[in-house]
Each structure stands twice: as C-alpha cells, then as structure tokens.
Write a protein that holds these residues in place. Structure first.
Motif, short mmCIF file in Angstrom:
data_model
loop_
_atom_site.label_atom_id
_atom_site.label_comp_id
_atom_site.label_asym_id
_atom_site.label_seq_id
_atom_site.Cartn_x
_atom_site.Cartn_y
_atom_site.Cartn_z
N VAL A 345 4.93 0.61 2.12
CA VAL A 345 5.05 2.39 2.35
C VAL A 345 4.05 2.51 3.58
O VAL A 345 4.24 2.99 4.48
CB VAL A 345 4.67 3.27 1.06
N GLY A 346 2.71 1.89 3.21
CA GLY A 346 2.02 2.02 4.46
C GLY A 346 2.37 1.33 5.86
O GLY A 346 2.22 2.09 6.93
N TRP A 349 5.27 3.31 7.32
CA TRP A 349 4.47 4.58 7.77
C TRP A 349 3.89 4.61 9.19
O TRP A 349 4.26 5.15 10.31
CB TRP A 349 3.34 5.12 6.88
N SER A 352 6.81 4.03 11.58
CA SER A 352 7.61 5.64 11.81
C SER A 352 6.71 6.24 12.79
O SER A 352 7.28 7.03 13.47
CB SER A 352 7.42 6.25 10.42
N LEU A 353 5.35 6.01 12.85
CA LEU A 353 4.43 6.78 13.78
C LEU A 353 4.66 6.37 15.12
O LEU A 353 4.22 7.07 16.22
CB LEU A 353 2.96 6.78 13.54
N ARG A 365 -3.86 9.47 13.35
CA ARG A 365 -2.80 9.43 12.52
C ARG A 365 -2.43 8.39 11.89
O ARG A 365 -1.73 8.19 10.68
CB ARG A 365 -1.35 9.85 13.18
N PRO A 369 -2.08 5.81 6.91
CA PRO A 369 -1.06 4.76 6.35
C PRO A 369 -1.92 3.28 6.51
O PRO A 369 -1.50 2.41 5.70
CB PRO A 369 0.00 4.78 7.36
#
Length: 475
Positions: A345-346, A349, A352-353, A365, A369
């Motif tokens: 997940v981290g 994430w 995705s950024l 940001r 994550p």
C-alpha cells in the motif's frame, strides 16, 4: 599469573572479534544499497540506459547470492578465517577497481567480482562470531550483528548521497579500500582459526544457478527495451531455463547439494522463502527506482535524496525488534501478512503521487506513504527468517539460513530486473515527464506482486535460533 593473563587476553579478544566482523559485515551490507543514490551521477559519467544502471546493482546482487553457500562450505573445508580474509581482500581490491573503472562495462565486471568477495564475508563473519563467543553470550552478540545489518540497509542511500554530494560517485567505492585493508590485516592477525565439518563442495552447481539467473535477468532487461519478441531476449530466457533446470537436476542427484531440495517439500519453508524472494525484490526495486526519481524527477541532490528516504529505510531499526518479539507471541503469519500489505500500500501510494509530483510538487506528500511502507517492511523483515527457520528441524537451521539469504538476494536481483524492463517499456531518461511515465507503472508492478505467507509449521523459539547462531535480519 598465567591464568590471569589468559583471562585478560580473552576479555580483549572477544570485543575485537566482534568489532572486526561487524565492520566487515557493515561494509559489504552497505554496498548493496549505497550505490542507488549514486546511479544518476554514474549515468552522467558513462551514459547509457537504465539497464546499464540496473547491472551496476544486479551484478553485485547475483554473484553475492550465488556465492553464499559455496563460500560457507569452502570456509568449513579450507579454514573459515582464511576464506573470510580472502573475501575481504577480493572485496577491497574490486572496490578500487570500481572506483577507477573507465567504462560502464568494466564497472559492472568489477561489481560482479565485488559480490563474490561479499559472499565470502557475510556467512563466515557470522560463523566466526557465533563460534567464538560462549553460548550464554551468543544471543546478545548475534543480536548486535543483526542490528548492524539493519543499520547498513537504513544508511546505504544516505551514505551514498552524502559521499556523492560532498565528493563524487567514485568515493562510494574508494571508502571501502582503507576500511577493507584494516579489516583484512586485523582479521588475519586476531580472528581465531577454525574449521567445520569437511563436506563435499558442489562447485558445478554454482555456474548453473548463477548463469541461469543472470541469463533470465538479462533477458528481462533486453525484452523491456526491444520487445518480448526480440530473438536475443528469447534466447536468453531459453538458456536461463536450461541452466536452472540443470541446476535442479544436479541438486537432486548430488550427495552434498548446494541447495537441499528436500527442504522445499515443507510447504511452510517453501512459502516463507517465496515470500522473502518477493519481499526483497520489492524493497530493492523500489529503492532503485525511487532514489533516481527523487533526483531526476524532483531535482533533489543525492544527499537530499538519502535524507528523504529515511522515513522508509530507517523504520526497521525501530519497528523490526518489536515485530520480532511480537512474532514469538502471536506467530509469524499475522505479522507477515499485515507487513506485506502495508508495504504494498505504501509503495503503491508513492507511485500514484509521481504523476503529479514532478516539477513543483513538494516532498511532504511522500512522508506518510514512505512511513507506511517502512512499517510494513519492518514487520516482514524479522518474520520471514523466523518462519523459514521454524519450519525445519534444529539440525537443518544452518542450511535453511543459507537458503533464505540466497533466495532473498536473488529476489533483489530479479526485482530490479523486472521493474527495469517495465520502466524501459514505458519511459526513458530523456526528460522528467518521460522518466515519470516509466517510474509509475514500474513501481506499481513491483509492489503489487503477491507474496504468499507461510501456512502451518511451528515458529522456532528465539533461544533455539540463537543457540544455532542464526541472526534474524532481512534483505
């Protein structure tokens, strides 16, 4: 008087043994990740594609993985101190060769030889340490040794970034030379000489497994750049498959196999090693890509990149000991499953950024994550070897530890090879936008690959593992 003198000599020699083996182990463990923040600087010196940079990391990882079990067997037969010092000398000389390499090809060759030196140092440092200290002190000493491995993983990108920023990328390798010389001289003079049971050496297995792994890794990189129908890539896959098949046949018939296949009949052992393979691949491939993205995509310096990776890389130093203690109480599987999910997940994430983070976006940001991924890694690192070693009888923990370490290092090499292929299929080094286009799918692919947690089997008592001289540290 003589007894008192011997006592003082022993009191001095034990800390010296710990210091010498720890320094050497820290040096070779650090080199697995210290290069990642130097890769953009190496690219500016030599040019080439991301595949060139990938081999600067994977050449080390592949020979490291292939040589661990054989080096340990050579130490038992020829003398542990002798083989250990020879590994230190090889590592030191090839570090200097890396520093003065005039081309990427020679750098990669020197890195491969450097990995062979590391393969001799890593298992024999622990063996010498565990056999020198008395049983009542061995657990604490081995725990210190494992903590040094975690410190090297956390400090690799930071040390590499600081050296590249303050000096240049060549010094990432030059710093090994004086340390290696001192460690080799001190080890030859002060470490105790010992041998193990004289087992037969399974030398024919080494080129089979190393060649097969290298061929498939090269095929992945080639296919990512030129397409999966490329005849050279197909030929590499075929050669790799044939060599690995030959390795399996060899191990089934060998009297003293390098990789005891009988251990894989245990489902828990097989699943734990598969998990370690995939976990290590995700960690190293994410570090490989993200260190470059922070520099080439976000414009940070190598030192700033190392600092900004700390929420991820330094977390195991805090969380892993707690997770290891908790695993003894509730079992390895719950922590392992939770840790792998958090890691995925981290890192997903973070990926995705990247689409909107290039250019003006700030670093803030990424902190949450990266921490989530770090907590996940921290939970998985101590539980993978616990599950692996707990699945075998006490007499097999030594072999199981060697298999586990080998699988994790092969996992690192294959993880980097796979994400490099995905990156090359979607992006390149030409611009921030093109790099980000390759970074996102490569990161997502590297982090969503499932890892099956081990089922069943008992979780070995920590005291039992310590008595066996096994350290619990991860990729």
């Amino acid at each position: 008087m003589e007894l008192a003198s011997r006592g003082r000599q022993r009191a001095v020699s034990l800390p010296l043994v710990l210091a010498l083996t720890s320094i050497s182990f820290f040096m070779v463990a650090l080199d697995a990740l210290v290069v990642v923040t130097a890769l953009p600087a190496i690219h500016r010196s030599f040019g080439g594609s991301i595949a060139t940079l990938e081999w600067a990391v994977n050449a080390y990882a592949l020979t490291f993985a292939a040589g661990i079990i054989t080096a340990a067997a050579l130490g038992d037969r020829l003398g542990r101190r002798r083989v250990y010092v020879a590994g230190l000398v090889l590592f030191t000389v090839t570090s200097a060769a890396c520093a003065v390499a005039p081309s990427s090809g020679l750098l990669i060759t020197a890195r491969a030889l450097q990995g062979l030196g590391a393969a001799a140092v890593t298992p024999l440092a622990l063996t010498i340490l565990a056999s020198t200290f008395p049983p009542e002190r061995r657990g604490a000493i081995v725990g210190i040794f494992g903590g040094i491995g975690g410190l090297a993983v956390a400090g690799g990108p930071l040390v590499g970034g600081a050296v590249v920023t303050g000096l240049d990328w060549h010094w990432v390798f030059w710093i090994n030379v004086p340390i290696g010389i001192i460690a080799a001289i001190g080890s030859a003079r002060y470490l105790p000489a010992s041998r193990g049971p004289a087992t037969r050496l399974d030398l024919p297995a080494v080129p089979l497994v190393a060649g097969g792994a290298a061929a498939i890794a090269w095929g992945l990189v080639r296919a990512g750049g030129s397409g999966w129908s490329d005849p050279w890539a197909i030929a590499a896959f075929v050669v790799g498959a044939v060599l690995l098949a030959g390795f399996v046949l060899r191990e089934r018939r060998a009297a003293e196999p390098m990789l005891p296949l009988r251990l894989f009949r245990n489902r828990t052992f097989s699943a734990a090693n598969a998990t370690g393979f995939l976990m290590s691949g995700a960690i190293f491939s994410a570090a490989f890509l993200t260190a470059q993205y922070f520099q080439l995509g976000l414009g940070y310096s190598p030192l700033a990149t190392g600092l900004r990776l700390l929420p991820w890389t330094a977390t195991p130093m805090v969380v892993a000991p707690l997770a290891g203690a908790l695993a003894d109480r509730i079992g390895a599987r719950p922590l392992l499953v939770t840790g792998l999910v958090l890691q995925g997940v981290g890192l997903a994430w973070v990926a995705s950024l990247a689409s909107s983070a290039a250019g003006s976006a700030g670093y803030g940001r990424f902190v949450i994550p990266l921490i989530i991924a770090g907590i996940g890694v921290s939970m998985a690192i101590p539980t993978v070897p616990t599950a692996t070693l707990g699945a075998v009888p006490p007499g097999d923990v030594g072999r199981a530890s060697g298999v586990s370490n080998t699988m994790q290092r092969f996992g690192a090499a294959f993880g980097i090879a796979v994400v490099t292929a995905v990156f090359a299929a979607h992006g390149h080094f030409g611009s921030v936008a093109s790099f980000t286009s390759g970074y996102r799918p490569a990161m997502v692919f590297g982090t969503v690959r499932g890892a099956r947690a081990p089922r069943g089997g008992r979780c070995a008592d920590r005291r039992e593992l310590r008595r066996a001289g096994i350290v619990k540290f991860g990729a």
